[in-house]
Design an enzyme around this catalytic site. Structure first.
Site, PDB file in Angstrom:
ATOM      1  N   ASN A  37      48.923 -20.172  13.858  1.00 58.87           N
ATOM      2  CA  ASN A  37      47.522 -20.089  14.277  1.00 58.87           C
ATOM      3  C   ASN A  37      46.724 -21.340  13.917  1.00 58.87           C
ATOM      4  OD1 ASN A  37      45.342 -18.838  15.408  1.00 58.87           O
ATOM      5  ND2 ASN A  37      45.085 -17.283  13.815  1.00 58.87           N
ATOM      6  N   HIS A 122      43.217  -1.892  11.011  1.00 62.45           N
ATOM      7  CA  HIS A 122      42.109  -2.660  10.436  1.00 62.45           C
ATOM      8  C   HIS A 122      40.766  -2.015  10.739  1.00 62.45           C
ATOM      9  CE1 HIS A 122      43.881  -6.915   9.924  1.00 62.45           C
ATOM     10  NE2 HIS A 122      44.797  -6.016   9.703  1.00 62.45           N
ATOM     11  N   ARG A 147      43.229  -0.504   6.407  1.00 54.05           N
ATOM     12  CA  ARG A 147      42.668  -1.623   5.653  1.00 54.05           C
ATOM     13  C   ARG A 147      41.177  -1.651   5.927  1.00 54.05           C
ATOM     14  NH1 ARG A 147      43.254  -8.141   6.633  1.00 54.05           N
ATOM     15  NH2 ARG A 147      41.381  -7.769   7.848  1.00 54.05           N
ATOM     16  N   TYR A 159      35.085 -13.007   5.983  1.00 50.67           N
ATOM     17  CA  TYR A 159      36.402 -12.693   6.498  1.00 50.67           C
ATOM     18  C   TYR A 159      36.543 -11.188   6.792  1.00 50.67           C
ATOM     19  CZ  TYR A 159      41.191 -11.361   6.740  1.00 50.67           C
ATOM     20  OH  TYR A 159      42.348 -10.794   7.165  1.00 50.67           O
ATOM     21  N   ASP A 210      41.879  -6.694   1.814  1.00 53.89           N
ATOM     22  CA  ASP A 210      42.359  -8.083   1.798  1.00 53.89           C
ATOM     23  C   ASP A 210      41.286  -8.976   1.179  1.00 53.89           C
ATOM     24  OD1 ASP A 210      43.486 -10.520   2.287  1.00 53.89           O
ATOM     25  OD2 ASP A 210      43.845 -10.193   4.424  1.00 53.89           O
ATOM     26  N   HIS A 212      41.799 -12.124   0.705  1.00 54.50           N
ATOM     27  CA  HIS A 212      41.975 -13.353   1.494  1.00 54.50           C
ATOM     28  C   HIS A 212      41.833 -14.617   0.643  1.00 54.50           C
ATOM     29  CE1 HIS A 212      41.859 -15.255   5.657  1.00 54.50           C
ATOM     30  NE2 HIS A 212      42.809 -14.343   5.728  1.00 54.50           N
ATOM     31  N   GLU A 236      45.140  -7.249  -1.462  1.00 57.56           N
ATOM     32  CA  GLU A 236      45.957  -8.329  -0.872  1.00 57.56           C
ATOM     33  C   GLU A 236      45.401  -9.715  -1.189  1.00 57.56           C
ATOM     34  OE1 GLU A 236      46.526  -7.639   3.288  1.00 57.56           O
ATOM     35  OE2 GLU A 236      46.606  -9.789   3.736  1.00 57.56           O
ATOM     36  N   GLU A 262      51.505 -13.738   3.060  1.00 60.37           N
ATOM     37  CA  GLU A 262      51.418 -14.047   4.488  1.00 60.37           C
ATOM     38  C   GLU A 262      51.467 -15.548   4.770  1.00 60.37           C
ATOM     39  OE1 GLU A 262      47.675 -12.018   5.349  1.00 60.37           O
ATOM     40  OE2 GLU A 262      46.752 -13.960   5.730  1.00 60.37           O
ATOM     41  N   ARG A 283      54.587  -9.922   1.556  1.00 60.23           N
ATOM     42  CA  ARG A 283      54.068  -9.831   2.923  1.00 60.23           C
ATOM     43  C   ARG A 283      54.555 -10.955   3.851  1.00 60.23           C
ATOM     44  NH1 ARG A 283      49.324 -10.101   4.326  1.00 60.23           N
ATOM     45  NH2 ARG A 283      49.626  -8.463   5.873  1.00 60.23           N
ATOM     46  N   HIS A 312      53.104  -9.179   7.249  1.00 65.05           N
ATOM     47  CA  HIS A 312      51.922  -9.657   7.956  1.00 65.05           C
ATOM     48  C   HIS A 312      52.085  -9.336   9.451  1.00 65.05           C
ATOM     49  CE1 HIS A 312      49.340 -13.472   8.909  1.00 65.05           C
ATOM     50  NE2 HIS A 312      48.580 -12.404   8.792  1.00 65.05           N
ATOM     51  N   ASP A 316      47.686 -12.837  15.549  1.00 66.56           N
ATOM     52  CA  ASP A 316      48.270 -14.152  15.825  1.00 66.56           C
ATOM     53  C   ASP A 316      49.787 -14.142  15.710  1.00 66.56           C
ATOM     54  OD1 ASP A 316      46.788 -13.913  13.189  1.00 66.56           O
ATOM     55  OD2 ASP A 316      48.091 -15.585  12.673  1.00 66.56           O
ATOM     56  N   GLU A 339      51.754  -4.176   8.783  1.00 69.86           N
ATOM     57  CA  GLU A 339      50.406  -4.391   9.331  1.00 69.86           C
ATOM     58  C   GLU A 339      50.471  -4.315  10.859  1.00 69.86           C
ATOM     59  OE1 GLU A 339      48.789  -8.260   8.520  1.00 69.86           O
ATOM     60  OE2 GLU A 339      46.752  -7.636   9.037  1.00 69.86           O
ATOM     61  N   TRP A 402      38.787 -19.652   2.924  1.00 68.04           N
ATOM     62  CA  TRP A 402      38.264 -18.676   3.875  1.00 68.04           C
ATOM     63  C   TRP A 402      39.045 -17.411   3.693  1.00 68.04           C
ATOM     64  CZ3 TRP A 402      41.415 -17.149   8.317  1.00 68.04           C
ATOM     65  CH2 TRP A 402      40.804 -16.125   9.079  1.00 68.04           C
TER      66      TRP A 402
HETATM   67  O1  KDG Z   1      45.911 -16.622  11.094  1.00 67.64           O
HETATM   68  C1  KDG Z   1      45.344 -16.066   9.951  1.00 67.64           C
HETATM   69  C2  KDG Z   1      45.370 -14.552  10.035  1.00 67.64           C
HETATM   70  O2  KDG Z   1      46.656 -14.118  10.364  1.00 67.64           O
HETATM   71  C3  KDG Z   1      44.961 -13.917   8.742  1.00 67.64           C
HETATM   72  O3  KDG Z   1      43.659 -14.324   8.424  1.00 67.64           O
HETATM   73  C4  KDG Z   1      45.010 -12.417   8.853  1.00 67.64           C
HETATM   74  O4  KDG Z   1      44.823 -12.189   6.480  1.00 67.64           O
HETATM   75  C5  KDG Z   1      45.178 -11.736   7.546  1.00 67.64           C
HETATM   76  C6  KDG Z   1      45.817 -10.411   7.569  1.00 67.64           C
HETATM   77  O5  KDG Z   1      46.052  -9.892   6.490  1.00 67.64           O
HETATM   78  O6  KDG Z   1      46.102  -9.922   8.645  1.00 67.64           O
HETATM   79 MG    MG Z   2      45.762 -11.126   4.859  1.00 69.27          MG
END
Ligand code: KDG
Ligand code: MG
Length: 402
Positions: A37, A122, A147, A159, A210, A212, A236, A262, A283, A312, A316, A339, A402
């Site tokens: 991605n 999600h 989630r 996010y 998450d 992130h 996560e 991920e 993951r 994951h 994407d 996921e 991010w």
């Molecule tokens: O490309 C980045 C995404 O796949 C990511 O931000 C998604 O964190 C993510 C998740 O847990 O699905």
């Molecule tokens: Mg994630």
């Protein structure tokens, strides 16, 4: 069974995907997802300029040998671009092998260890009420695991807050969006979010969250501790995983289970975390961590340390990756959860597939190979458009994860 043709198909049915298609002299073709991605064309160049010339004329049945050749033969090891390219080749070869033998890939991986694959959806909301409503919607669709992400009061865009209830697509065409971040506001807000979600959804639904990669280890330790009463399935990416010792600090302070991986692309990214028993779910994905061949090794090592998988599966990852993940999830012993972010209708039309959803679980289907194809004519109607993932800045303008 020689490989006689290899091509890379780039398309954008709602979002960008890169797909590798290998064809053998017998006319069998196999697919591998090669989507990274926001950096898609780097993998396209790696495949077209360096990998495909090595594949033509090779025996498609030599999956492990091809993996080792591409990994060790490059001299320059690991890294997301290299490993995504290696993953695509590996996945396409497993697909070909399944089709050649007339069996679904999960049979090649040891057969079914379970009836189907539990997935999590999600639930994203602009605020707590919105997030609760979204989570209830997933439960009404039969999901056993959800989630939950929510906007944080006072922060412009964070996010996980989507556009629409059933899909979340963070990459934006053209220019990277900039979002705001404050760890203080987030930390004050998330325990309140989960107190409410747990109260409204009851004790049985698995709840995931998450982070992130946005907290320091001690901040993540605080969050894990404060979430303990709400019994999360996992927290996560609590902290960026470059500093793996950070996970020890989190672990020492909380019993909230930890998931990570991920952005990992090889077993070497996981090994210290597994051996130290610092995580509960790994993951890594088929598309970014070396394909089914390498993922199998990661899962087997994880099994020794009571760590389960939780691959994951954001949008994407194309339907080719999702199909491969499902065969893998069905076969390995230490599967935890998968996921599942639903793809857009346009994406599903470009990638017709045999997998199906029922009662909170996915099943890969019993077609030979992976059970997913690409409609190249339709794909050509959706040309690539450069897109970027968002970046986050703290309230004083400093760039943050991010
Ligand atoms: O490309 C980045 C995404 O796949 C990511 O931000 C998604 O964190 C993510 C998740 O847990 O699905
Ligand atoms: Mg994630």
């Amino acid at each position: 069974m020689k490989i006689v043709d290899a091509k890379v198909i780039v398309c954008s049915p709602g979002r960008n995907f890169v797909t590798l298609k290998l064809t053998t002299e017998d006319g069998i073709h196999g697919l591998g997802d090669a989507t990274l991605n926001g950096r898609e064309l780097a993998v396209v160049a790696y495949l077209e300029e360096h990998v495909i010339p090595m594949l033509i004329g090779r025996d498609a049945r030599r999956i492990e040998d091809t993996w080792q050749l591409l990994y060790k033969g490059a001299y320059w090891r690991r890294g997301p671009v290299t490993m995504t390219a290696v993953s695509a080749v590996d996945c396409a070869l497993w697909d070909i092998q399944g089709k050649a033998l007339g069996v679904p890939v999960y049979q090649l991986l040891g057969g079914r260890s379970r009836d189907d694959v539990m997935v999590y959806g999600h639930a994203n909301g602009a605020d707590i009420d919105d997030a609760v409503r979204a989570a209830q919607h997933y439960v009404s669709l039969g999901y056993k695991a959800v989630r939950v992400q929510s906007g944080v009061p006072g922060l412009k865009g964070v996010y996980g807050v989507g556009r629409g209830t059933m899909s979340y697509e963070p990459a934006e065409r053209g220019k990277a969006p900039e979002l705001e971040w404050s760890s203080e506001r987030y930390l004050a807000f998330v325990p309140e979010l989960f107190a409410r979600v747990r109260r409204e959804l009851g004790p049985d639904v698995h709840l995931l969250h998450d982070v992130h990669h946005r907290l320091t280890p001690i901040e993540a330790a605080r969050l894990g501790k404060e979430l303990e009463p709400h019994h999360l399935f996992w927290m996560e990416d609590p902290t960026p995983a470059e500093l793996q010792d950070g996970f020890r600090l989190i672990r020492e302070h909380t019993t909230t289970p930890i998931a990570v991986g991920e952005v990992f692309n090889s077993i070497h990214d996981c090994e210290a975390l597994l051996r130290g028993q610092l995580i509960d779910y790994i993951r890594t994905s088929v598309v970014h961590a070396g394909g089914l061949s390498h993922l199998r090794k990661i899962a087997h090592v994880a099994e020794l340390y009571h760590v389960k998988t939780g691959a994951h599966g954001a949008t994407d990852m194309s339907p080719v990756c999702l199909a491969a993940s499902l065969h893998f999830d069905l076969a390995i012993h230490n599967f935890g959860i998968q996921e599942y972010m639903r793809h857009s209708d346009d994406t599903d039309r470009v990638f017709p597939h045999a997998y199906s959803f029922n009662a909170g679980a996915l099943y890969p289907g019993d077609k030979p190979g992976l059970g997913v194809d690409i409609d190249e004519t339709l794909a050509a109607h959706h040309p690539y458009e450069r897109a970027y993932l968002p970046v986050a800045r703290k309230l004083d303008g400093t760039v943050h994860s991010w």
